[in-house]
Write a protein that holds these residues in place. Structure first.
Motif, mmCIF file in Angstrom:
data_model
loop_
_atom_site.group_PDB
_atom_site.id
_atom_site.type_symbol
_atom_site.label_atom_id
_atom_site.label_comp_id
_atom_site.label_asym_id
_atom_site.label_seq_id
_atom_site.Cartn_x
_atom_site.Cartn_y
_atom_site.Cartn_z
ATOM 1 N N GLN A 198 -41.125 34.961 32.500
ATOM 2 C CA GLN A 198 -41.800 34.468 31.294
ATOM 3 C C GLN A 198 -41.482 35.323 30.065
ATOM 4 O O GLN A 198 -41.580 34.851 28.938
ATOM 5 C CB GLN A 198 -43.304 34.393 31.532
ATOM 6 C CG GLN A 198 -43.647 33.247 32.472
ATOM 7 C CD GLN A 198 -45.102 33.183 32.832
ATOM 8 O OE1 GLN A 198 -45.860 34.093 32.558
ATOM 9 N NE2 GLN A 198 -45.500 32.108 33.465
ATOM 10 N N GLU A 250 -54.656 42.246 27.952
ATOM 11 C CA GLU A 250 -53.766 41.933 26.821
ATOM 12 C C GLU A 250 -52.934 43.152 26.425
ATOM 13 O O GLU A 250 -51.772 43.027 26.055
ATOM 14 C CB GLU A 250 -54.595 41.449 25.634
ATOM 15 C CG GLU A 250 -53.724 41.052 24.454
ATOM 16 C CD GLU A 250 -54.540 40.675 23.236
ATOM 17 O OE1 GLU A 250 -55.486 39.877 23.365
ATOM 18 O OE2 GLU A 250 -54.218 41.188 22.144
ATOM 19 N N PHE A 292 -44.112 44.073 25.390
ATOM 20 C CA PHE A 292 -43.368 43.609 24.208
ATOM 21 C C PHE A 292 -42.898 44.794 23.358
ATOM 22 O O PHE A 292 -41.777 44.787 22.849
ATOM 23 C CB PHE A 292 -44.232 42.674 23.357
ATOM 24 C CG PHE A 292 -44.294 41.268 23.880
ATOM 25 C CD1 PHE A 292 -43.137 40.517 24.021
ATOM 26 C CD2 PHE A 292 -45.488 40.686 24.244
ATOM 27 C CE1 PHE A 292 -43.169 39.220 24.509
ATOM 28 C CE2 PHE A 292 -45.545 39.388 24.741
ATOM 29 C CZ PHE A 292 -44.377 38.657 24.872
ATOM 30 N N SER A 325 -50.199 33.270 34.256
ATOM 31 C CA SER A 325 -50.060 34.736 34.262
ATOM 32 C C SER A 325 -50.825 35.274 33.067
ATOM 33 O O SER A 325 -51.345 34.503 32.247
ATOM 34 C CB SER A 325 -48.578 35.125 34.125
ATOM 35 O OG SER A 325 -48.128 34.760 32.826
ATOM 36 N N SER A 326 -50.848 36.589 32.955
ATOM 37 C CA SER A 326 -51.502 37.197 31.786
ATOM 38 C C SER A 326 -50.767 36.787 30.506
ATOM 39 O O SER A 326 -51.376 36.642 29.440
ATOM 40 C CB SER A 326 -51.507 38.716 31.920
ATOM 41 O OG SER A 326 -50.207 39.196 32.175
ATOM 42 N N LEU A 327 -49.455 36.584 30.645
ATOM 43 C CA LEU A 327 -48.692 36.151 29.462
ATOM 44 C C LEU A 327 -49.115 34.739 29.041
ATOM 45 O O LEU A 327 -49.273 34.454 27.852
ATOM 46 C CB LEU A 327 -47.204 36.196 29.751
ATOM 47 C CG LEU A 327 -46.294 35.988 28.546
ATOM 48 C CD1 LEU A 327 -45.119 36.962 28.599
ATOM 49 C CD2 LEU A 327 -45.742 34.583 28.484
ATOM 50 N N TYR A 355 -43.773 37.086 35.978
ATOM 51 C CA TYR A 355 -44.075 37.731 34.696
ATOM 52 C C TYR A 355 -42.794 38.011 33.906
ATOM 53 O O TYR A 355 -42.697 37.703 32.718
ATOM 54 C CB TYR A 355 -44.821 39.032 34.982
ATOM 55 C CG TYR A 355 -45.196 39.844 33.778
ATOM 56 C CD1 TYR A 355 -46.267 39.471 32.977
ATOM 57 C CD2 TYR A 355 -44.500 41.000 33.448
ATOM 58 C CE1 TYR A 355 -46.625 40.227 31.876
ATOM 59 C CE2 TYR A 355 -44.857 41.768 32.354
ATOM 60 C CZ TYR A 355 -45.926 41.374 31.574
ATOM 61 O OH TYR A 355 -46.267 42.126 30.489
ATOM 62 N N LEU A 393 -49.583 43.541 28.013
ATOM 63 C CA LEU A 393 -48.554 42.691 27.403
ATOM 64 C C LEU A 393 -48.058 43.301 26.103
ATOM 65 O O LEU A 393 -46.863 43.274 25.798
ATOM 66 C CB LEU A 393 -49.146 41.314 27.090
ATOM 67 C CG LEU A 393 -49.194 40.329 28.244
ATOM 68 C CD1 LEU A 393 -50.025 39.136 27.860
ATOM 69 C CD2 LEU A 393 -47.789 39.893 28.604
ATOM 70 N N TRP A 421 -53.724 44.607 35.275
ATOM 71 C CA TRP A 421 -52.593 43.697 35.261
ATOM 72 C C TRP A 421 -52.764 42.532 34.303
ATOM 73 O O TRP A 421 -51.798 42.032 33.768
ATOM 74 C CB TRP A 421 -52.339 43.161 36.676
ATOM 75 C CG TRP A 421 -51.543 44.080 37.539
ATOM 76 C CD1 TRP A 421 -50.988 45.267 37.157
ATOM 77 C CD2 TRP A 421 -51.212 43.911 38.906
ATOM 78 N NE1 TRP A 421 -50.340 45.831 38.222
ATOM 79 C CE2 TRP A 421 -50.451 45.034 39.300
ATOM 80 C CE3 TRP A 421 -51.477 42.922 39.852
ATOM 81 C CZ2 TRP A 421 -49.958 45.188 40.599
ATOM 82 C CZ3 TRP A 421 -50.981 43.077 41.142
ATOM 83 C CH2 TRP A 421 -50.234 44.206 41.506
ATOM 84 N N GLU A 422 -54.004 42.072 34.133
ATOM 85 C CA GLU A 422 -54.191 40.888 33.290
ATOM 86 C C GLU A 422 -54.677 41.245 31.887
ATOM 87 O O GLU A 422 -55.090 40.378 31.141
ATOM 88 C CB GLU A 422 -55.164 39.912 33.959
ATOM 89 C CG GLU A 422 -54.568 39.307 35.207
ATOM 90 C CD GLU A 422 -55.197 37.997 35.618
ATOM 91 O OE1 GLU A 422 -56.240 37.628 35.034
ATOM 92 O OE2 GLU A 422 -54.649 37.340 36.503
#
Lengths: 181, 75
Positions: free
Chosen positions: A141, A102, A109, B35-37, A138, A105, A99-100
């Motif tokens: 954001q 990179e 994106f 958060s991870s972001l 999440y 993410l 989950w955390e």
């Protein structure tokens, strides 16, 4: 277009096929995924196959994602409305420990960019359990906003508009960073 | 490179925290907005403002804002 495979921001997306269907079912039924989904029952091989065969591949895109050749998640855009130019992105990861990371993410994106730039969607709509605070935070954001006109006891509807996504300074900075690093 | 400036830059990345509420000893994972972001936002900020490449491990192995600053300083 089929978009059977593409790479962006270091993540490779390979479209779901019969060869990878069972892996999807096993991940989806795992305790790291199932409790966080709106539909929480165990999915049988038969129901899973029925679901796959019923998918309209022009309006539903499911991908296994790879980073350094390792599969780590399933990212999707489903229920695309070609007239309204909307669709519902989704993601689940192979296990909670990712989950955390990179690259998750990077996957998020990449998926949003794919939907806006390749599939030409104008907005993306998601539904998140009200109890899933992590997913709510999440997605906010990422620029999603709660649709206050949507009423449901169990989950929120959130919307991300194309022009707002590309006008978001924080998102632009992150995309620049991810593209050059 | 000063700790006070780094804390200020760190705080500026958040949209929902009260001004001057973050200190060097703040446990950043306790911030609601974390958060991870946000981890990636901090990494990108360090690259842009300080020309230093923090890694995900640098963040993962830190507990406070000062811990991140210490990692930044030695790079």
């Amino acid at each position: 277009m089929e978009y059977s495979e593409f790479s962006r921001l270091g993540v490779t997306f390979k479209r779901l096929s019969m060869d990878t269907l069972e892996m999807l079912r096993q991940w989806r039924n795992s305790d790291d995924v199932r409790p966080y989904m709106i539909y929480q029952k165990i999915i049988s091989p038969e129901d899973h196959l029925k679901w796959y065969e019923s998918l309209d591949r022009k309006t539903n895109f499911y991908y296994f994602t790879f980073y350094n050749n390792e599969p780590f998640g399933v990212y999707s855009i489903k229920d695309i409305d070609l007239e309204k130019k909307t669709g519902e992105p989704g993601v689940f990861l192979k296990n909670k420990s990712l989950w955390e990371s990179e690259f998750t993410l990077r996957g998020s994106f990449s998926l949003l960019l794919f939907a806006f730039e390749e599939l030409n969607l104008e907005s993306q709509i998601i539904h998140v359990l009200k109890t899933n605070k992590k997913a709510l935070s999440y997605n906010k954001q990422l620029g999603f906003k709660i649709n206050t006109g949507f009423q449901n006891n169990d989950f929120f509807e959130l919307i991300l508009k194309k022009e707002e996504f590309f006008a978001n300074n924080r998102i632009s900075k992150l995309l620049n960073y991810l593209e050059k690093s | 490179m000063e700790l006070a400036q780094f804390v200020k830059d760190f705080e500026l990345q958040f949209e929902e925290v009260e001004p001057n509420s973050i200190t060097p000893d703040t446990i950043f994972r306790d911030i609601d907005e974390w958060s991870s972001l946000m981890a990636l936002v901090i990494i990108a900020m360090a690259d842009e403002n300080y020309n230093v490449k923090l890694t995900g491990d640098d963040i993962r192995n830190s507990k406070t804002v000062k811990d991140i600053f210490e990692k930044l300083k030695v790079k």
